[in-house]
Design a protein around this motif. Structure first.
Motif: not given
Lengths: 120, 114
Positions: B16-24, B72-77
């Protein structure tokens, strides 16, 4: 929809010997690409070899070669002179050869993977 | 040349917690992909970006997953809220373009939901 099947969950080979990993796929498309990727325990997926469906000649990259049978929809990977560093999970993958705007373009469809163990 | 960078490498959260992933992605690569890899399985595409446009998000569970690539560069999921079944490795990949170009993968983020 396209599917990729790897029927060998695990394989083992003696160092310096040759091993073949199997892959079959299903598609109604005539133009596509096939790949073998290697994923060591560190998880970084690395491209091993690539085959364009329109090419009859089997791709080769040093100790790695493929046997591409388009009519049979078969795409096996042969590793010659196996080395300890070849131990990893190997994935067969399919990709449509569409234009950039197509929804299927670029999408890799992976098989379930084959874990290769290399014995010293 | 630097490869695809992902962070964090590991994440453990309560359900139930949120989480985020980052990609470059690799510099200059226009196409970015997020894949989900369950244990012992092959990766499955979640979403593909061409520059900042999501051109294929058909496999993204939109009730709890979201992604962005604003410049248009890095991204977050992001996942909100996380469920037990979300435990997996989240892989990011990039390529020059989606046609013909090789995809380069990052090391992935291993998510464990308790």
């Amino acid at each position: 929809a396209q599917t990729v099947t790897q029927s060998q969950p695990e394989m083992s080979v003696q160092e310096a010997e040759t091993v073949t990993l199997s892959c079959t796929y299903d598609t109604s498309e005539s133009d596509y690409y096939l790949f073998w990727y290697k994923q060591p325990p560190s998880r970084q997926m690395i491209l091993v070899i690539r085959q364009e469906a329109y090419k009859q000649q089997n791709a080769t990259e040093n100790r790695f070669s493929v046997n591409f049978q388009k009519a049979a929809k078969s795409f096996s990977l042969k590793i010659s002179d196996s080395q300890l560093g070849d131990a990893a999970m190997y994935f067969c993958a399919y990709r449509s050869a569409g234009l950039s705007g197509s929804s299927n373009t670029g999408k890799l469809i992976f098989g379930q993977g084959t874990t290769l163990q290399v014995k010293p | 040349e630097a490869g695809v960078v992902q962070s964090p490498r590991y994440k453990i959260i309560e359900k139930k917690q949120p989480v985020a992933f980052w990609c470059n992605p690799i510099s200059g690569h226009n196409t970015l992909y997020w894949y989900l890899q369950n244990l012992g399985q092959g990766p499955e595409l979640l979403i593909r970006y061409e520059n900042e446009e999501a051109v294929d998000d058909s496999q993204l569970p939109k009730d709890r997953f979201s992604a962005e690539r604003l410049k248009g560069v890095d991204s977050t999921l992001k996942i909100q809220p996380a469920e037990l079944g979300d435990s997996a490795v989240y892989l990011c990949a990039s390529s020059l373009w989606s046609s013909y170009s090789e995809q380069f993968f990052g090391p992935g983020t291993r998510l464990t939901v308790l």
